[in-house]
Design a protein around this motif. Structure first.
Motif, PDB file in Angstrom:
ATOM      1  N   ARG A  52       0.856  -1.180   0.000  1.00 34.63           N
ATOM      2  CA  ARG A  52       0.000   0.000   0.000  1.00 34.63           C
ATOM      3  C   ARG A  52       0.889   1.226   0.000  1.00 34.63           C
ATOM      4  N   LEU A  53       0.313   2.361  -0.341  1.00 37.31           N
ATOM      5  CA  LEU A  53       1.038   3.620  -0.354  1.00 37.31           C
ATOM      6  C   LEU A  53       0.592   4.438   0.842  1.00 37.31           C
ATOM      7  N   VAL A  54       1.524   4.744   1.724  1.00 35.04           N
ATOM      8  CA  VAL A  54       1.258   5.458   2.962  1.00 35.04           C
ATOM      9  C   VAL A  54       1.754   6.895   2.824  1.00 35.04           C
ATOM     10  N   PHE A  55       0.970   7.837   3.319  1.00 35.96           N
ATOM     11  CA  PHE A  55       1.326   9.254   3.232  1.00 35.96           C
ATOM     12  C   PHE A  55       2.203   9.673   4.400  1.00 35.96           C
ATOM     13  N   VAL A  56       3.249  10.471   4.091  1.00 40.39           N
ATOM     14  CA  VAL A  56       4.137  11.011   5.118  1.00 40.39           C
ATOM     15  C   VAL A  56       4.511  12.443   4.714  1.00 40.39           C
ATOM     16  N   PRO A  57       4.474  13.377   5.673  1.00 44.71           N
ATOM     17  CA  PRO A  57       4.846  14.767   5.359  1.00 44.71           C
ATOM     18  C   PRO A  57       6.325  14.884   4.996  1.00 44.71           C
ATOM     19  N   LEU A  58       6.615  15.834   4.129  1.00 42.83           N
ATOM     20  CA  LEU A  58       7.992  16.070   3.709  1.00 42.83           C
ATOM     21  C   LEU A  58       8.636  17.242   4.442  1.00 42.83           C
ATOM     22  N   VAL A  59       7.894  17.914   5.303  1.00 42.67           N
ATOM     23  CA  VAL A  59       8.468  19.011   6.081  1.00 42.67           C
ATOM     24  C   VAL A  59       9.610  18.457   6.932  1.00 42.67           C
ATOM     25  N   GLY A  60      10.771  19.066   6.818  1.00 42.74           N
ATOM     26  CA  GLY A  60      11.933  18.635   7.588  1.00 42.74           C
ATOM     27  C   GLY A  60      12.661  17.440   7.024  1.00 42.74           C
ATOM     28  N   ALA A  61      12.213  16.921   5.885  1.00 43.08           N
ATOM     29  CA  ALA A  61      12.881  15.763   5.283  1.00 43.08           C
ATOM     30  C   ALA A  61      14.268  16.150   4.784  1.00 43.08           C
ATOM     31  N   THR A  62      15.198  15.220   4.900  1.00 42.58           N
ATOM     32  CA  THR A  62      16.549  15.412   4.407  1.00 42.58           C
ATOM     33  C   THR A  62      16.935  14.195   3.576  1.00 42.58           C
ATOM     34  N   VAL A  63      17.957  14.359   2.764  1.00 40.75           N
ATOM     35  CA  VAL A  63      18.418  13.249   1.939  1.00 40.75           C
ATOM     36  C   VAL A  63      19.861  12.923   2.284  1.00 40.75           C
ATOM     37  N   GLY A  64      20.175  11.659   2.143  1.00 41.93           N
ATOM     38  CA  GLY A  64      21.530  11.163   2.327  1.00 41.93           C
ATOM     39  C   GLY A  64      21.861  10.299   1.123  1.00 41.93           C
ATOM     40  N   PRO A  65      22.971   9.596   1.162  1.00 43.97           N
ATOM     41  CA  PRO A  65      23.339   8.762   0.013  1.00 43.97           C
ATOM     42  C   PRO A  65      22.337   7.620  -0.199  1.00 43.97           C
ATOM     43  N   GLY A  66      21.434   7.805  -1.145  1.00 46.89           N
ATOM     44  CA  GLY A  66      20.488   6.751  -1.498  1.00 46.89           C
ATOM     45  C   GLY A  66      19.257   6.651  -0.633  1.00 46.89           C
ATOM     46  N   TYR A  67      18.984   7.630   0.213  1.00 42.82           N
ATOM     47  CA  TYR A  67      17.783   7.560   1.042  1.00 42.82           C
ATOM     48  C   TYR A  67      17.206   8.937   1.327  1.00 42.82           C
ATOM     49  N   VAL A  77       3.969   6.537  10.943  1.00 44.19           N
ATOM     50  CA  VAL A  77       3.814   6.469   9.491  1.00 44.19           C
ATOM     51  C   VAL A  77       3.036   5.210   9.097  1.00 44.19           C
ATOM     52  N   LYS A  78       3.334   4.090   9.730  1.00 42.51           N
ATOM     53  CA  LYS A  78       2.645   2.830   9.403  1.00 42.51           C
ATOM     54  C   LYS A  78       1.143   2.936   9.601  1.00 42.51           C
ATOM     55  N   LYS A  79       0.695   3.769  10.534  1.00 42.64           N
ATOM     56  CA  LYS A  79      -0.733   3.915  10.834  1.00 42.64           C
ATOM     57  C   LYS A  79      -1.392   5.055  10.063  1.00 42.64           C
ATOM     58  N   ALA A  80      -0.639   5.709   9.203  1.00 44.29           N
ATOM     59  CA  ALA A  80      -1.143   6.858   8.449  1.00 44.29           C
ATOM     60  C   ALA A  80      -2.145   6.423   7.385  1.00 44.29           C
ATOM     61  N   PRO A  81      -2.978   7.361   6.934  1.00 41.38           N
ATOM     62  CA  PRO A  81      -3.878   7.052   5.821  1.00 41.38           C
ATOM     63  C   PRO A  81      -3.080   6.545   4.622  1.00 41.38           C
ATOM     64  N   SER A  82      -3.685   5.626   3.890  1.00 36.95           N
ATOM     65  CA  SER A  82      -2.998   5.031   2.750  1.00 36.95           C
ATOM     66  C   SER A  82      -3.977   4.803   1.608  1.00 36.95           C
ATOM     67  N   ILE A  83      -3.419   4.479   0.450  1.00 39.79           N
ATOM     68  CA  ILE A  83      -4.201   4.126  -0.723  1.00 39.79           C
ATOM     69  C   ILE A  83      -3.581   2.865  -1.325  1.00 39.79           C
TER      70      ILE A  83
END
Length: 118
Positions: A52-67, A77-83
């Motif tokens: 399933r596709l779970v929604f997570v906010p991107l505010v404060g998200a950062t990137v590292g090598p490959g993630y 996040v696991k309990k968030a609304p999904s489609i």
């Protein structure tokens, strides 16, 4: 790590929580329809036969090598609304996505949707 500039380029990369634990892979990005800024991502989660596709906010998200690292714990996040993996976020479901993370939901002045998939 650095803040994610064009988050859309990170599709298919791992998404990890604030402790670095993998949650899934970045599938798509949802932007604010008023500003075109990335607000939420969908993360592919679940068993191979029940993804399933779970929604997570991107505010404060950062990137590292490959993630992509988000600031929310995996359990939240696991309990968030999904489609479904081939599903679409219904307009009436948008407020629940925001509410799950304690974020204010304000539709457009004319009642327009707040999120659009990019």
């Amino acid at each position: 790590m650095f803040e994610a500039g064009d988050i859309r380029e990170w599709r298919g990369h791992d998404v990890v929580d604030e402790k670095g634990r993998k949650m899934g892979t970045l599938e798509s990005v949802y932007v604010d329809t008023a500003t075109d800024e990335a607000l939420f991502a969908t993360v592919t989660m679940g068993l191979p036969t029940r993804r399933r596709l779970v929604f997570v906010p991107l505010v404060g998200a950062t990137v590292g090598p490959g993630y992509l690292k988000v600031i929310h714990p995996r359990n939240l996040v696991k309990k968030a609304p999904s489609i479904d993996t081939d599903g679409v976020l219904a307009a009436e479901a948008e407020p629940a996505v925001f509410a799950h993370y304690g974020l204010d939901y304000v539709p457009g002045a004319g009642g327009e949707r707040r999120l659009a998939r990019r």
